[in-house]
Design a protein around this motif. Structure first.
Motif, PDB file in Angstrom:
ATOM      1  N   SER A 111      37.442  39.189  49.905  1.00  0.00           N
ATOM      2  CA  SER A 111      38.676  38.606  50.443  1.00  0.00           C
ATOM      3  C   SER A 111      38.939  37.216  49.876  1.00  0.00           C
ATOM      4  CB  SER A 111      38.595  38.535  51.971  1.00  0.00           C
ATOM      5  OG  SER A 111      38.563  39.823  52.535  1.00  0.00           O
ATOM      6  N   PHE A 112      37.871  36.473  49.602  1.00  0.00           N
ATOM      7  CA  PHE A 112      38.031  35.121  49.061  1.00  0.00           C
ATOM      8  C   PHE A 112      38.703  35.132  47.690  1.00  0.00           C
ATOM      9  CE2 PHE A 112      36.469  31.218  46.990  1.00  0.00           C
ATOM     10  CZ  PHE A 112      36.795  30.273  47.959  1.00  0.00           C
ATOM     11  N   LEU A 113      38.585  36.232  46.951  1.00  0.00           N
ATOM     12  CA  LEU A 113      39.126  36.293  45.594  1.00  0.00           C
ATOM     13  C   LEU A 113      40.651  36.400  45.569  1.00  0.00           C
ATOM     14  CD1 LEU A 113      36.543  38.621  43.810  1.00  0.00           C
ATOM     15  CD2 LEU A 113      36.498  36.133  44.124  1.00  0.00           C
ATOM     16  N   HIS A 114      41.276  36.616  46.727  1.00  0.00           N
ATOM     17  CA  HIS A 114      42.739  36.619  46.773  1.00  0.00           C
ATOM     18  C   HIS A 114      43.314  35.215  46.673  1.00  0.00           C
ATOM     19  CE1 HIS A 114      42.942  40.891  47.419  1.00  0.00           C
ATOM     20  NE2 HIS A 114      42.101  40.802  48.417  1.00  0.00           N
ATOM     21  N   LEU A 115      42.457  34.202  46.719  1.00  0.00           N
ATOM     22  CA  LEU A 115      42.869  32.827  46.423  1.00  0.00           C
ATOM     23  C   LEU A 115      42.889  32.677  44.905  1.00  0.00           C
ATOM     24  CD1 LEU A 115      40.566  31.123  49.050  1.00  0.00           C
ATOM     25  CD2 LEU A 115      43.049  31.422  49.238  1.00  0.00           C
ATOM     26  N   GLU A 116      44.070  32.466  44.348  1.00  0.00           N
ATOM     27  CA  GLU A 116      44.237  32.619  42.902  1.00  0.00           C
ATOM     28  C   GLU A 116      43.994  31.355  42.090  1.00  0.00           C
ATOM     29  OE1 GLU A 116      48.008  34.429  42.020  1.00  0.00           O
ATOM     30  OE2 GLU A 116      47.848  35.818  43.716  1.00  0.00           O
ATOM     31  N   THR A 117      43.843  30.203  42.740  1.00  0.00           N
ATOM     32  CA  THR A 117      43.661  28.961  41.990  1.00  0.00           C
ATOM     33  C   THR A 117      42.455  28.191  42.532  1.00  0.00           C
ATOM     34  OG1 THR A 117      45.015  27.555  43.439  1.00  0.00           O
ATOM     35  CG2 THR A 117      46.169  28.817  41.703  1.00  0.00           C
ATOM     36  N   PRO A 118      41.824  27.368  41.685  1.00  0.00           N
ATOM     37  CA  PRO A 118      40.732  26.525  42.175  1.00  0.00           C
ATOM     38  C   PRO A 118      41.170  25.594  43.300  1.00  0.00           C
ATOM     39  CG  PRO A 118      40.695  26.620  39.786  1.00  0.00           C
ATOM     40  CD  PRO A 118      41.970  27.293  40.206  1.00  0.00           C
ATOM     41  N   ASP A 119      42.409  25.111  43.251  1.00  0.00           N
ATOM     42  CA  ASP A 119      42.899  24.237  44.327  1.00  0.00           C
ATOM     43  C   ASP A 119      42.912  24.965  45.665  1.00  0.00           C
ATOM     44  OD1 ASP A 119      43.228  22.113  42.610  1.00  0.00           O
ATOM     45  OD2 ASP A 119      45.379  22.413  42.350  1.00  0.00           O
ATOM     46  N   ASP A 120      43.381  26.220  45.663  1.00  0.00           N
ATOM     47  CA  ASP A 120      43.393  26.994  46.903  1.00  0.00           C
ATOM     48  C   ASP A 120      41.978  27.309  47.372  1.00  0.00           C
ATOM     49  OD1 ASP A 120      46.135  26.992  47.077  1.00  0.00           O
ATOM     50  OD2 ASP A 120      46.389  28.991  46.205  1.00  0.00           O
ATOM     51  N   ASP A 141      31.058  36.937  50.496  1.00  0.00           N
ATOM     52  CA  ASP A 141      30.615  38.084  49.712  1.00  0.00           C
ATOM     53  C   ASP A 141      31.611  38.334  48.582  1.00  0.00           C
ATOM     54  OD1 ASP A 141      29.790  40.593  48.747  1.00  0.00           O
ATOM     55  OD2 ASP A 141      30.588  41.685  50.480  1.00  0.00           O
ATOM     56  N   LEU A 142      31.145  38.218  47.321  1.00  0.00           N
ATOM     57  CA  LEU A 142      31.978  38.428  46.141  1.00  0.00           C
ATOM     58  C   LEU A 142      31.333  39.477  45.246  1.00  0.00           C
ATOM     59  CD1 LEU A 142      32.510  34.674  45.125  1.00  0.00           C
ATOM     60  CD2 LEU A 142      33.854  36.023  46.763  1.00  0.00           C
ATOM     61  N   PHE A 143      32.146  40.157  44.448  1.00  0.00           N
ATOM     62  CA  PHE A 143      31.533  41.054  43.462  1.00  0.00           C
ATOM     63  C   PHE A 143      30.988  40.232  42.297  1.00  0.00           C
ATOM     64  CE2 PHE A 143      35.545  40.837  41.109  1.00  0.00           C
ATOM     65  CZ  PHE A 143      35.162  41.050  39.785  1.00  0.00           C
ATOM     66  N   ASN A 247      26.691  42.533  43.902  1.00  0.00           N
ATOM     67  CA  ASN A 247      27.283  41.536  44.794  1.00  0.00           C
ATOM     68  C   ASN A 247      26.692  40.162  44.541  1.00  0.00           C
ATOM     69  OD1 ASN A 247      27.264  44.255  46.323  1.00  0.00           O
ATOM     70  ND2 ASN A 247      28.779  43.062  47.444  1.00  0.00           N
ATOM     71  N   MET A 248      27.450  39.142  44.924  1.00  0.00           N
ATOM     72  CA  MET A 248      26.940  37.776  45.026  1.00  0.00           C
ATOM     73  C   MET A 248      27.254  37.315  46.451  1.00  0.00           C
ATOM     74  SD  MET A 248      28.098  35.932  41.433  1.00  0.00           S
ATOM     75  CE  MET A 248      29.845  35.934  41.901  1.00  0.00           C
ATOM     76  N   ILE A 249      26.223  37.082  47.224  1.00  0.00           N
ATOM     77  CA  ILE A 249      26.395  36.662  48.623  1.00  0.00           C
ATOM     78  C   ILE A 249      25.867  35.258  48.755  1.00  0.00           C
ATOM     79  CG2 ILE A 249      25.760  37.150  51.004  1.00  0.00           C
ATOM     80  CD1 ILE A 249      25.474  40.114  50.092  1.00  0.00           C
ATOM     81  N   PHE A 250      26.779  34.340  49.054  1.00  0.00           N
ATOM     82  CA  PHE A 250      26.445  32.917  49.170  1.00  0.00           C
ATOM     83  C   PHE A 250      26.348  32.561  50.634  1.00  0.00           C
ATOM     84  CE2 PHE A 250      28.633  33.580  45.199  1.00  0.00           C
ATOM     85  CZ  PHE A 250      27.959  32.780  44.286  1.00  0.00           C
ATOM     86  N   VAL A 251      25.256  31.920  51.002  1.00  0.00           N
ATOM     87  CA  VAL A 251      25.025  31.472  52.384  1.00  0.00           C
ATOM     88  C   VAL A 251      24.877  29.951  52.349  1.00  0.00           C
ATOM     89  CG1 VAL A 251      23.579  31.678  54.427  1.00  0.00           C
ATOM     90  CG2 VAL A 251      23.882  33.658  52.905  1.00  0.00           C
ATOM     91  N   CYS A 252      25.690  29.259  53.148  1.00  0.00           N
ATOM     92  CA  CYS A 252      25.782  27.803  53.047  1.00  0.00           C
ATOM     93  C   CYS A 252      25.784  27.159  54.423  1.00  0.00           C
ATOM     94  CB  CYS A 252      27.081  27.380  52.338  1.00  0.00           C
ATOM     95  SG  CYS A 252      27.494  28.323  50.894  1.00  0.00           S
ATOM     96  N   HIS A 253      25.477  25.858  54.413  1.00  0.00           N
ATOM     97  CA  HIS A 253      25.604  24.994  55.586  1.00  0.00           C
ATOM     98  C   HIS A 253      26.601  23.889  55.269  1.00  0.00           C
ATOM     99  CE1 HIS A 253      21.989  26.696  57.499  1.00  0.00           C
ATOM    100  NE2 HIS A 253      21.475  26.712  56.280  1.00  0.00           N
TER     101      HIS A 253
END
Length: 255
Positions: A111-120, A141-143, A247-253
């Motif tokens: 879902s995050f990939l629907h943001l089309e620009t680095p600014d978004d 979660d990204l491919f 997949n690439m799954i990033f877990v952050c604080h």
């Protein structure tokens, strides 16, 4: 992805994703660690909201599509899940939530990939940083855009699946994607062919755009947004990311 495409896709979305549950234990497991409240960015028809509510967590889901949210409400009512806060909201507009409010924020299945620009992307990640509690986590979660994965996408028309409907008709979905490596953009067109019992075919189609992100590019975005990486994984079982990971799954604080 445009608003109109989200809405047009809503009736068919669950044909593909309704029974997909490979990531449920991932989010439920992190919820067991950090607790509520929880926010899902791009919740769609509520596939992941239900198991979290059933496990006793306080959940909010946002999506830009009113039709997706209508289907999410129906799912929640059908499963007896009450008290979910559903909002029609763009994930770039997280400032409507209080600072340091959520124990977990997550964004599933690209879902995050629907943001089309680095600014978004930075605007959204900065918003996540602001609404996370100090003890909270963000999971996205990204491919994994390996060369072979990208090559398989480019300009190929493929049949994605067939689904039987209760009225005896059948839905066939086809997809075609065009890749711009220079811009890291994928333009996707989906075709839905509905074949009635008498053999008549009615086609609907729509297009959307996503921007794929590489591993170290995402690390830089997270760092710039004030999110500290706990780990990056290559599967829903939290296996290490390697060349074969899908997949690439990033877990952050929040830093």
């Amino acid at each position: 992805m445009s608003q109109s495409f989200y809405d047009a896709m809503a009736p068919w979305y669950d044909l593909e994703f309704d029974e997909f549950d490979a990531d449920v234990d991932l989010y439920r497991g992190y919820a067991e660690i950090v607790g509520s409240p929880i926010l899902e960015l791009g919740c769609g028809t509520g596939r992941l909201l239900v198991p979290l509510v059933e496990a006793g967590y306080q959940v909010t889901g946002i999506d830009s599509s009113p039709e997706m949210l209508t289907n999410a409400r129906r799912r929640l009512e059908r499963t007896g899940c009450d008290g979910v806060d559903l909002r029609q909201l763009d994930m770039r507009a997280l400032g409507v939530f209080p600072s340091s409010h959520f124990q977990m924020v997550f964004c599933a299945v690209n879902s995050f990939l629907h943001l089309e620009t680095p600014d978004d992307q930075l605007l959204t990640l900065g918003g996540v940083r602001n609404i996370l509690k100090p003890s909270g986590i963000f999971v996205v979660d990204l491919f994994h855009p390996t060369p072979s994965t990208l090559l398989e996408m480019d300009d190929r028309l493929q049949h994605d699946g067939s689904w039987a409907l209760p009225d005896g008709s059948r839905i066939d979905r086809f997809s075609q994607r065009h890749l711009s490596a220079a811009q890291q953009l994928i333009d996707t067109t989906l075709f839905f062919d509905r074949t009635s019992p008498d053999g008549m075919v009615q086609r609907s189609a729509g297009s959307y755009r996503t921007r794929y992100i590489h591993h170290f590019e995402m690390l830089a975005l997270l760092e710039a947004a004030g999110l500290e990486l706990e780990g990056v994984y290559g599967s829903y079982e939290l296996e290490p990311l390697d060349d074969q990971s899908s997949n690439m799954i990033f877990v952050c604080h929040a830093r």
